[in-house]
Design an enzyme around this catalytic site. Structure first.
Site, mmCIF file in Angstrom:
data_model
loop_
_atom_site.group_PDB
_atom_site.id
_atom_site.type_symbol
_atom_site.label_atom_id
_atom_site.label_comp_id
_atom_site.label_asym_id
_atom_site.label_seq_id
_atom_site.Cartn_x
_atom_site.Cartn_y
_atom_site.Cartn_z
ATOM 1 C CG HIS A 1 -58.264 95.175 42.383
ATOM 2 N ND1 HIS A 1 -58.656 94.253 41.430
ATOM 3 C CD2 HIS A 1 -58.369 94.535 43.567
ATOM 4 C CE1 HIS A 1 -59.002 93.118 42.021
ATOM 5 N NE2 HIS A 1 -58.830 93.266 43.322
ATOM 6 C CB CYS B 1 -64.170 84.107 46.557
ATOM 7 S SG CYS B 1 -63.978 85.902 46.511
#
Length: 644
Positions: free
Chosen positions: A67, A178
């Site tokens: 992406h 994360c």
């Protein structure tokens, strides 16, 4: 969310043949450009490849979701392709992943925190359902795949744990987070929910991602829960909420490989009888997190936030230096107000002025959440004012975090003055107290320590320089981007910020060693490695040239006892060589791109020593990788023959 609204049959291809990740990405970008979704396919390609360098976009089960967020995108869209033959060279969280289904997401810059996260979360949720994913993979035409994106029956989309909770007899809470706060956060969440469903356990996951907390646990869930799982690589927000529960702590990537094992660990801990009575207003200092863990999480969180600043500032400053050298613009480079001088000031300000305050602010934020941001920034600014540098910033961040933690426990935002306490008292009092302590109490001692450290580093030569370089080298390749590697990075950046540029040059050279050794070993000792390892090795050297160590991770995971010592040996020798010859690098660079910026010797000599040291270390590690693998294969063969 209806996925069909963001794509079309013309953006979908099935059963295509490709030989590399780059070829697939280029193909999908061409489709997006042809359908008028991009202003510039070249700029968007660069945005996608920049994202690829941060962490793997391949996951497991044949899935990859590259992406890019860029102003080159006209409107949010995605393109899809299925492959006729799986591609096993796509960098993935699961090293054994063979990519068969690729979604390329194109997101406008101004929708990075909304459309991007919503689309990615929706894709991850749906693709965690094997039936849904298989329907896409088995689609024989672009029109069929397009129709399968949004199932007609609600049962085709996986239900959440909340929807299934009535039939389950135990509740396990989980937090996933994360550093980027996007893909891994959501993938880990879905893996835990799926494992819980298979084990008959109600797993309810709170995602602490880039867009804030998604699916925040309620007091009712906290009261009903039997245990909690922390699958995180950064500090957990509001961890005090879980102090009454037995805990399992692991990395965010772990559930993608062993979700069932992690849920079973949580179940085992829930049987231990360590669960306490839940209270909605548990004191923050009752948190189960230890002091050492909190400090470690604080440092890692601070580092994760300054990395973009370091990269942006370093590359901007490097561009200014390269322009001045390549086009003989040294006069313009030093002329106040000129375009080149301004570019130089921009990069220098990011590195010299903003880096330490941002580090301190987000270290404080990790400990005491948003109220600590203001005092944390103040502590970093104070560290700059008193000349205590990186060391002062880290200490100031910890001081700000714990003072705000104390303040939040002492003065609680309740009643009429709740808003005043949260938005005025905390940041103002925190800034005044922490700033004053930094400036007037510990300022001079810190500056003295910092200056002493600088003088000590500058005075290192001979054997001492060899030892320092060897230690840095060993740390870089010990876990290839993990906490030990990050500790070496922090030290080298701190030394650079304090005026010593040798440690970072050492760090940058060593980062190429693991990649070079893996490529060399899989070519020269080809017969000792599997086909998959040989394919990975073919491209790892390119990652090494860009200063990316993660390409060697699959080898380390598969055989850590042999691979880690092999990599450490060559890396330590490389580090010792660079440090001994006092090669310096005053701009945070990456791999081979640092060659033109080396200091300490003439361009040719510095480049030969710096790059030559990486080749020497790579060759040593390569020989050790081949020798240890050969010995392992021989032992396995002998054991197999003995068993027969």
């Amino acid at each position: 969310m209806l996925l069909q609204k963001l794509t079309s049959p013309d953006l979908i291809s099935t059963q295509q043949a490709f030989h590399s990740k780059d070829e697939i990405i280029q193909y999908l970008i061409d489709r997006l450009d042809e359908q008028g979704k991009l202003h510039s396919k070249e700029e968007f390609y660069q945005a996608v490849m920049d994202r690829e360098t941060l962490s793997p976009t391949g996951f497991e089960g044949g899935l990859a979701i590259p992406h890019g967020k860029s102003t080159a995108v006209k409107e949010a869209a995605f393109a899809v392709v299925t492959l006729d033959k799986p591609l096993h060279t796509w960098e993935s969280i699961d090293p054994a992943n063979e990519v068969k289904l690729v979604f390329l997401l194109a997101i406008p810059e101004n929708e990075a925190g909304s459309t991007h996260l919503s689309l990615l979360a929706e894709l991850v949720t749906r693709l965690s359902n094997e039936n849904y994913k298989n329907q896409l993979l088995h689609s024989t035409s672009n029109q069929e795949l397009f129709q399968n994106l949004d199932p007609q029956k609600e049962t085709e989309v996986p239900r959440t744990a909340d929807q299934q909770g009535q039939s389950l007899n135990k509740t396990i809470l989980a937090i996933t987070a994360c550093p980027a706060g996007i893909a891994h956060t959501y993938m880990a969440a879905e893996a835990l929910i799926k494992a819980g469903n298979e084990l008959g356990v109600n797993v309810i996951v709170e995602k602490q991602g880039a867009n804030g907390i998604d699916g925040r646990h309620t007091n009712a869930q906290l009261q009903q829960a039997h245990a909690v799982i922390f699958a995180t690589d950064v500090a957990v927000k509001d961890e005090k909420r879980y102090s009454h529960l037995p805990k399992v702590k692991t990395s965010v990537a772990a559930p993608l490989k062993k979700a069932k094992d992690i849920v079973n660990q949580a179940l085992a801990k829930s049987e231990s009888g360590n669960r306490k009575k839940f209270s909605p207003e548990i004191e923050e200092n009752d948190s189960g997190k230890g002091f050492k863990t909190e400090i470690k999480d604080s440092i890692l969180t601070g580092i994760s936030y300054i990395i973009p600043i370091i990269v942006a500032g370093g590359m901007t400053l490097a561009a200014a230096v390269l322009f001045s050298q390549a086009f003989d613009l040294q006069g313009l480079f030093n002329q106040e107000g000129s375009w080149l001088w301004l570019l130089r000031q921009l990069g220098g300000t990011l590195l010299g002025t903003l880096m330490v305050p941002i580090l301190a602010a987000y270290m404080a934020y990790s400990i005491a959440d948003k109220p600590a941001l203001g005092p944390g920034f103040a502590a970093g600014v104070a560290a700059n004012l008193i000349g205590s540098g990186f060391l002062g910033g880290m200490l100031g961040g910890i001081l700000a975090g714990y003072f705000l933690k104390f303040l939040k426990n002492t003065v609680k935002p309740k009643g009429t003055f709740a808003g005043f306490i949260s938005f005025w008292l905390y940041p103002v009092v925190g800034t005044l107290v922490v700033g004053s302590i930094m400036l007037f109490v510990i300022g001079k001692p810190l500056a003295f320590v910092n200056e002493g450290l600088i003088d000590w580093l500058k005075g290192m030569s001979g054997t001492n320089a060899l030892i320092m370089g060897a230690i840095i080298g060993a740390m870089v390749s010990f876990d290839l981007g993990g906490p030990v590697n990050k500790a070496a990075y922090t030290f080298c950046i701190g030394a650079m910020a304090s005026g010593n540029i040798v440690p970072y040059a050492t760090f940058a050279s060593v980062k190429m060693v693991s990649a070079f050794s893996v490529t060399g070993a899989t070519i020269i000792g080809k017969k000792h490695f599997t086909k998959a390892e040989q394919e990975i090795g073919k491209q790892t050297w390119l990652l090494g040239l860009a200063g990316i160590t993660e390409g060697a991770i699959p080898f380390m995971i598969n055989d850590p006892l042999r691979v880690i010592p092999s990599l450490i040996t060559g890396s330590a020798i490389t580090g010792a060589i660079v440090s001994y010859f006092h090669i310096g690098l005053n701009v945070p660079g990456a791999g081979i791109f640092s060659l033109a910026l080396l200091k300490g010797h003439s361009f040719l000599i510095a480049g030969c020593i710096w790059f030559g040291a990486a080749l020497i270390g790579g060759a040593i590690s390569m020989v050790l990788l081949i020798a240890t693998r050969q010995r392992k294969n021989r032992k396995e063969k002998q054991a197999s023959q003995a068993a027969a």
